[in-house]
Structure formats: structure tokens, C-alpha cells
Design a protein around this motif. Structure first.
Motif, PDB file in Angstrom:
ATOM      1  N   PRO A   1       0.883  -1.232   0.035  1.00  0.00           N
ATOM      2  CA  PRO A   1      -0.235   0.164   0.128  1.00  0.00           C
ATOM      3  C   PRO A   1       0.922   1.297  -0.061  1.00  0.00           C
ATOM      4  O   PRO A   1       2.053   1.257   0.534  1.00  0.00           O
ATOM      5  CB  PRO A   1      -0.739   0.025   1.178  1.00  0.00           C
ATOM      6  N   VAL A   2       0.319   2.370  -0.346  1.00  0.00           N
ATOM      7  CA  VAL A   2       1.153   3.609  -0.588  1.00  0.00           C
ATOM      8  C   VAL A   2       1.409   4.178   0.905  1.00  0.00           C
ATOM      9  O   VAL A   2       2.319   5.061   0.726  1.00  0.00           O
ATOM     10  CB  VAL A   2       0.208   4.726  -1.546  1.00  0.00           C
ATOM     11  N   GLU A   3       0.622   3.619   1.915  1.00  0.00           N
ATOM     12  CA  GLU A   3       1.334   4.132   3.162  1.00  0.00           C
ATOM     13  C   GLU A   3       2.691   3.778   3.689  1.00  0.00           C
ATOM     14  O   GLU A   3       3.433   4.531   4.232  1.00  0.00           O
ATOM     15  CB  GLU A   3       0.229   3.565   4.066  1.00  0.00           C
ATOM     16  N   VAL A   4       3.029   2.709   3.075  1.00  0.00           N
ATOM     17  CA  VAL A   4       4.651   2.325   3.091  1.00  0.00           C
ATOM     18  C   VAL A   4       5.516   3.200   2.584  1.00  0.00           C
ATOM     19  O   VAL A   4       6.240   3.846   3.454  1.00  0.00           O
ATOM     20  CB  VAL A   4       4.708   0.823   2.544  1.00  0.00           C
ATOM     21  N   PHE A   5       5.086   3.783   1.361  1.00  0.00           N
ATOM     22  CA  PHE A   5       5.951   4.880   0.788  1.00  0.00           C
ATOM     23  C   PHE A   5       6.027   6.196   1.521  1.00  0.00           C
ATOM     24  O   PHE A   5       6.952   6.734   2.041  1.00  0.00           O
ATOM     25  CB  PHE A   5       5.331   5.094  -0.543  1.00  0.00           C
ATOM     26  N   HIS A   6       4.824   6.693   2.215  1.00  0.00           N
ATOM     27  CA  HIS A   6       4.572   7.813   2.804  1.00  0.00           C
ATOM     28  C   HIS A   6       5.405   7.621   4.245  1.00  0.00           C
ATOM     29  O   HIS A   6       5.971   8.614   4.789  1.00  0.00           O
ATOM     30  CB  HIS A   6       3.068   7.846   3.283  1.00  0.00           C
ATOM     31  N   ARG A   7       5.243   6.498   4.915  1.00  0.00           N
ATOM     32  CA  ARG A   7       6.072   6.010   6.258  1.00  0.00           C
ATOM     33  C   ARG A   7       7.666   6.451   6.021  1.00  0.00           C
ATOM     34  O   ARG A   7       8.260   7.133   6.701  1.00  0.00           O
ATOM     35  CB  ARG A   7       5.868   4.609   6.745  1.00  0.00           C
ATOM     36  N   VAL A   8       8.095   5.950   4.635  1.00  0.00           N
ATOM     37  CA  VAL A   8       9.594   6.179   4.409  1.00  0.00           C
ATOM     38  C   VAL A   8       9.928   7.446   4.050  1.00  0.00           C
ATOM     39  O   VAL A   8      10.976   8.118   4.559  1.00  0.00           O
ATOM     40  CB  VAL A   8      10.068   5.238   3.320  1.00  0.00           C
ATOM     41  N   MET A   9       9.061   8.315   3.299  1.00  0.00           N
ATOM     42  CA  MET A   9       9.320   9.555   3.020  1.00  0.00           C
ATOM     43  C   MET A   9       9.003  10.612   4.201  1.00  0.00           C
ATOM     44  O   MET A   9       9.877  11.422   4.207  1.00  0.00           O
ATOM     45  CB  MET A   9       8.415  10.206   1.772  1.00  0.00           C
ATOM     46  N   ALA A  10       8.297  10.126   4.981  1.00  0.00           N
ATOM     47  CA  ALA A  10       8.313  11.247   6.178  1.00  0.00           C
ATOM     48  C   ALA A  10       9.457  11.025   7.002  1.00  0.00           C
ATOM     49  O   ALA A  10       9.770  11.944   7.640  1.00  0.00           O
ATOM     50  CB  ALA A  10       6.861  10.781   7.134  1.00  0.00           C
ATOM     51  N   TYR A  11       9.845   9.809   6.929  1.00  0.00           N
ATOM     52  CA  TYR A  11      11.029   9.644   7.872  1.00  0.00           C
ATOM     53  C   TYR A  11      12.253  10.299   7.243  1.00  0.00           C
ATOM     54  O   TYR A  11      13.227  11.185   7.695  1.00  0.00           O
ATOM     55  CB  TYR A  11      11.588   8.172   7.848  1.00  0.00           C
ATOM     56  N   ALA A  12      12.315  10.350   5.908  1.00  0.00           N
ATOM     57  CA  ALA A  12      13.382  10.956   5.272  1.00  0.00           C
ATOM     58  C   ALA A  12      13.393  12.257   5.272  1.00  0.00           C
ATOM     59  O   ALA A  12      14.341  13.177   5.377  1.00  0.00           O
ATOM     60  CB  ALA A  12      13.389  10.465   3.753  1.00  0.00           C
ATOM     61  N   ALA A  13      12.450  13.064   5.348  1.00  0.00           N
ATOM     62  CA  ALA A  13      12.085  14.476   5.721  1.00  0.00           C
ATOM     63  C   ALA A  13      12.743  15.341   4.704  1.00  0.00           C
ATOM     64  O   ALA A  13      12.761  16.388   4.917  1.00  0.00           O
ATOM     65  CB  ALA A  13      12.622  14.846   7.105  1.00  0.00           C
ATOM     66  N   GLN A  14      12.947  14.709   3.360  1.00  0.00           N
ATOM     67  CA  GLN A  14      13.444  15.517   2.271  1.00  0.00           C
ATOM     68  C   GLN A  14      13.006  14.935   1.225  1.00  0.00           C
ATOM     69  O   GLN A  14      12.863  13.593   1.049  1.00  0.00           O
ATOM     70  CB  GLN A  14      14.849  15.954   2.566  1.00  0.00           C
TER      71      GLN A  14
END
Length: 255
Positions: A23-36
Motif C-alpha cells: 500500500p502507498v502508506e509504506v511509501f509515505h512512512r519512508v518519505m516522512a522519515y526521510a523528511a526531504q
């Protein structure tokens, strides 16, 4: 790389058909952590590209690596044009280009532990992100789960992959977070869970089992027998728990 790790190619089409995507939520979790913004990513053990598509469709330029030729051929049928593919074991990748993100989807446990994190760090930009995500597909009904366990017991005591470092399931931090916390190369290790509930037909569930390495390692006749026994005890549809555990960590800038 064990023979079990390279057993999936014979079932590449089934893997694509029956394994759940991400699910796209996995992508969002990783990107939120990256914070850039993350523009480039390297995927370890891409399989048929379930996770490759997740990141590539969000605009990330992905280099997908996969050691199995058949799996990689299946991947190439399904990924967008901004994906570069490389047939290679993780251990055979050589430092060169560095990426903002290196990730593995239900594949990291097939890599060799020796030098894993120094090799991973060499593929990342300083401050870059490593992510690993995946989790077991389990029957939601304990009675059905028990019936399947009994049906498969003459052939397999268990079809699960144990924790690579022996971390018990009740431990707060699970593998690979446990290894990452001990690594000199990574910091700010975080773990989260994306909950997921699915419904499959009995045929789809057995199709999924046909892509699980424990069954793939059985002789063909025993595979047919165990799948036949399992089909007999399944209801027409089954409820599935398929939570995804996400681990993220950041490459130390000073290394």
C-alpha cells in the motif's frame, strides 16, 4: 545465497499473481522519515517489482536489483520507464553511484550478514535512508490456521522464516532493527507497522503458499500433496492478516 533464496524464479508468474502488493502508506512512512525529497533509490532483491512500482509510481528513479533471471524478466513486464534493472546479488553490487534511499521489501533476510551494513552504507549518500519492510501473510481465523497446520504437518513443521538474529517475536524491536541499532553505520532506527487485512479465495491463498520458499523446497509430488490437503480444509474464502513492519534508519554522515 542459499538455494532457498533462489527458489522463487520457477514461480515468478505465480509470485506476481498471488503475492500482495504494497500500500502507498509504506511509501509515505519512508518519505516522512526521510523528511526531504528522495530522487534516487536502489532496491535489493526486487522480485517481480511489487515494491519497485510503489516507489517508481511516486516519481522516484529506482534501480531494481534481483539475482534471479526469471523474477527480473517478470519485473520488467510491470514497471514504468523510470526503473533501471540489474541482475545481481546484493553482495555483488560494487560501490559507485550513491542513492538517497536503499530499500528491501521482504528480501533482506536473503542477504549475507557478514559486512551487510558497511556494504549498505557504501551505497547510500551521507544522511541517506535505509528502509526494510515486509511481514507474514497469516490466516485470520485461528481454527482455519490450525486446520492448515495439521494438513501440512506431514510435510512441513512450519512454513515461517525465523528471525535471522534470533530476536523473539515479543521483543519490542524486531530484526533488522536490532542489527541496525548495533551497527556503527546507522542511526535513528525506527520501527512502525502498517496494518493490513485482506480477503482471498482458497485458490488464491494456496497460490500464495506456492510462492513461499518452504513449499518450493519440497519435491514436486509433495508440493502437490500438501496443497491438495490444504485446499480440502479451507473455506471458500479466507480472511488474511498481512501487517507490514517498516524499519528505517539513517546513514551516519560522519562515516
Amino acid at each position: 545465497m542459499s538455494s532457498r533464496a533462489l527458489s522463487f524464479g520457477v514461480m515468478a508468474e505465480a509470485y506476481e499473481q498471488f503475492r500482495p502488493g504494497y500500500p502507498v502508506e509504506v511509501f509515505h512512512r519512508v518519505m516522512a522519515y526521510a523528511a526531504q525529497p528522495v530522487r534516487t533509490a536502489l532496491e535489493i532483491g526486487a522480485g517481480t517489482g511489487k515494491a519497485t512500482r510503489l516507489f517508481a509510481q511516486q516519481g522516484v528513479t529506482v534501480t531494481a536489483t534481483e539475482p534471479d533471471r526469471a523474477m527480473l524478466a517478470e519485473l520488467r513486464k510491470h514497471v514504468p520507464a523510470n526503473v533501471r534493472t540489474v541482475q545481481a546479488l546484493f553482495e555483488d553490487l560494487r560501490p559507485g553511484e550513491r542513492y538517497g534511499l536503499v530499500y528491501a521489501a521482504a528480501a533482506l533476510h536473503w542477504t549475507k550478514p557478514e559486512g551487510r551494513w558497511s556494504r549498505m552504507a557504501a551505497l547510500l549518500e551521507p544522511g541517506g535512508v535505509f528502509a526494510s519492510f515486509g511481514g507474514p501473510v497469516q490466516l485470520g481465523d485461528p481454527a482455519v490456521e490450525e486446520a492448515v497446520r495439521v494438513a501440512r504437518s506431514p510435510f512441513l513443521a512450519s512454513d515461517e522464516i525465523p528471525s535471522p538474529d534470533g530476536t523473539p517475536p515479543e521483543h519490542d524491536m524486531q530484526w533488522p532493527g536490532t542489527e541496525l541499532q548495533r551497527s556503527e553505520w546507522f542511526a535513528d532506527v525506527q520501527q512502525s507497522v502498517v496494518e493490513r487485512r485482506l480477503t482471498m479465495s482458497a485458490r488464491e491463498y494456496v497460490g500464495y503458499l506456492s510462492t513461499v520458499s518452504a513449499y518450493l523446497m519440497l519435491p514436486t509430488l509433495e508440493q502437490e500433496q500438501v496443497f491438495g490437503r490444504i485446499m480440502q480444509v479451507l473455506p471458500a474464502t479466507v480472511e488474511i492478516t498481512a501487517d507490514i513492519t517498516v524499519h528505517v534508519a539513517r546513514r551516519r554522515r560522519e562515516q
